[in-house]
Design an enzyme around this catalytic site. Structure first.
Site, PDB file in Angstrom:
ATOM      1  N   GLU A   1      -3.926   6.484 -12.471  1.00  0.00           N
ATOM      2  CA  GLU A   1      -4.246   5.067 -12.405  1.00  0.00           C
ATOM      3  C   GLU A   1      -5.586   4.830 -13.099  1.00  0.00           C
ATOM      4  O   GLU A   1      -6.544   5.538 -12.788  1.00  0.00           O
ATOM      5  CB  GLU A   1      -4.316   4.622 -10.942  1.00  0.00           C
TER       6      GLU A   1
ATOM      7  N   HIS B   1      -2.489  -2.635  -9.322  1.00  0.00           N
ATOM      8  CA  HIS B   1      -3.297  -2.425  -8.109  1.00  0.00           C
ATOM      9  C   HIS B   1      -4.008  -3.726  -7.703  1.00  0.00           C
ATOM     10  O   HIS B   1      -5.206  -3.728  -7.407  1.00  0.00           O
ATOM     11  CB  HIS B   1      -4.330  -1.316  -8.320  1.00  0.00           C
TER      12      HIS B   1
ATOM     13  N   ARG C   1      -1.435   4.608  -1.923  1.00  0.00           N
ATOM     14  CA  ARG C   1      -2.176   5.251  -2.999  1.00  0.00           C
ATOM     15  C   ARG C   1      -1.198   6.017  -3.874  1.00  0.00           C
ATOM     16  O   ARG C   1      -0.218   6.583  -3.382  1.00  0.00           O
ATOM     17  CB  ARG C   1      -3.247   6.200  -2.444  1.00  0.00           C
TER      18      ARG C   1
ATOM     19  N   VAL D   1       2.350   0.668  -1.986  1.00  0.00           N
ATOM     20  CA  VAL D   1       1.107  -0.113  -2.013  1.00  0.00           C
ATOM     21  C   VAL D   1      -0.012   0.670  -1.330  1.00  0.00           C
ATOM     22  O   VAL D   1      -1.063   0.113  -1.021  1.00  0.00           O
ATOM     23  CB  VAL D   1       1.276  -1.498  -1.347  1.00  0.00           C
TER      24      VAL D   1
END
Length: 325
Positions: free
Chosen positions: A266, A285, A237, A235
């Site tokens: 991402e 995210h 990066r 959680v």
């Protein structure tokens, strides 16, 4: 102050799908004697920024900074701040704060959710329920396992506090291990110490920011050191974990599974093989979302506005990440 002055300007972009109007309302509740404006258009942002003492949003572009002659503080609404024009803000005499800490309770809860879903094999239960299949399966217990948390900021500490209730052994990894923290053992980023910890880790929970020290921290060598029944959660990066190395470890069962709220790249492309692995849970995210997000953020920003009112030095602002030059 004149009638046209603005104490706090909320730019038009919200966060986590939550309207910025709600954020402005929370600030008004806390600062009833101040002028809080919410810009709804690019033109309004430009015009109001010229009169604003504090601007707050997910980001601010350099052109807007150049217009903001009265600006004393930019208050970011995320924990990360590497995307902000920090040098330009500092050169203009503007302090920068972030939202560190506001996400800690909800992200910690999501991490615990990932872990418990894995331990008790809830995804297997859901799949069998969808097939109306009454068939028993075996599960694990979290109690007695070893949990290693990488990053001991507000989120890491919140995770450790919650996971400790399950009677596990905990290891915390941080830049300055001499500061200690709410873990049974605290280590630094020394390679040997990290591998010693990973060798005994059942659950590796990553909640660190992306820095030179953490980029690629968990690669092929680290994944090979983890036990084959280990479970990884990220959680922090995406680039903290080498995606190709993780994919290889998952495919050859070198680790038991992973839960990823952040990925590299991402957003995760829709044809990426991580989507197809049954032992991987991917969320977009959004562990940072909480209906209480703006309340916590407004507490920090309103407190800093009051400090500025009292003539406080920028160094005394809560969550300061860059002081003005």
């Amino acid at each position: 102050m004149t009638d046209s002055d603005v104490d706090v300007l909320v730019l038009r972009r919200g966060t986590h799908g939550m309207p910025a109007d709600d954020y402005a309302a929370a600030l008004r509740d806390r600062l009833p004697d101040h002028r809080i404006e919410r810009a709804r258009t690019p033109r309004a942002e430009r015009e109001l920024a010229e009169r604003a003492r504090v601007v707050t949003s997910t980001d601010i572009d350099v052109d807007l900074v150049d217009r903001a002659d009265r600006l004393e503080l930019f208050a970011g609404v995320a924990a990360g701040y590497g995307h902000l024009p920090l040098d330009e803000l500092a050169e203009r005499g503007v302090a920068v704060t972030n939202a560190s800490g506001i996400h800690a309770p909800n992200i910690a809860e999501q991490v615990i959710g990932y872990v418990l879903a894995h331990v008790r094999r809830l995804r297997t239960a859901i799949r069998r329920q969808e097939r109306s299949e009454w068939r028993h399966f075996q599960m694990k217990e979290l109690q007695g396992s070893t949990v290693t948390v990488v990053g001991m900021g507000a989120i890491g500490r919140a995770i450790l506090k919650r996971v400790s209730a399950f009677e596990v052994d905990t290891v915390g990894v941080r830049y300055t291990p001499e500061k200690g923290g709410p873990a049974d053992e605290v280590i630094g980023f020394d390679e040997d110490a990290l591998h010693e910890a990973l060798a005994d880790t059942d659950y590796l929970l990553i909640a660190a920011p992306l820095t030179d020290a953490t980029r690629g921290l968990i690669g092929e060598a680290e994944l090979d050191t983890l036990p084959p029944d280990a479970f990884l959660v990220n959680v922090g990066r995406g680039p903290i974990v080498d995606t190709d190395a993780l994919l290889g470890a998952l495919r050859r069962n070198s680790i038991d599974g992973a839960a990823l709220d952040v990925t590299d790249p991402e957003p995760l492309p829709d044809d990426h093989p991580l989507w197809d692995l049954e032992n991987v849970l991917v969320t977009p995210h959004n562990a940072g979302h909480s209906p209480r997000l703006y309340e916590r953020l407004a507490d920090i920003v309103a407190g800093n506005v009051e400090r500025l009112d009292d003539g406080a030095d920028p160094e005394d602002l809560e969550n300061l990440v860059r002081a003005p030059e």
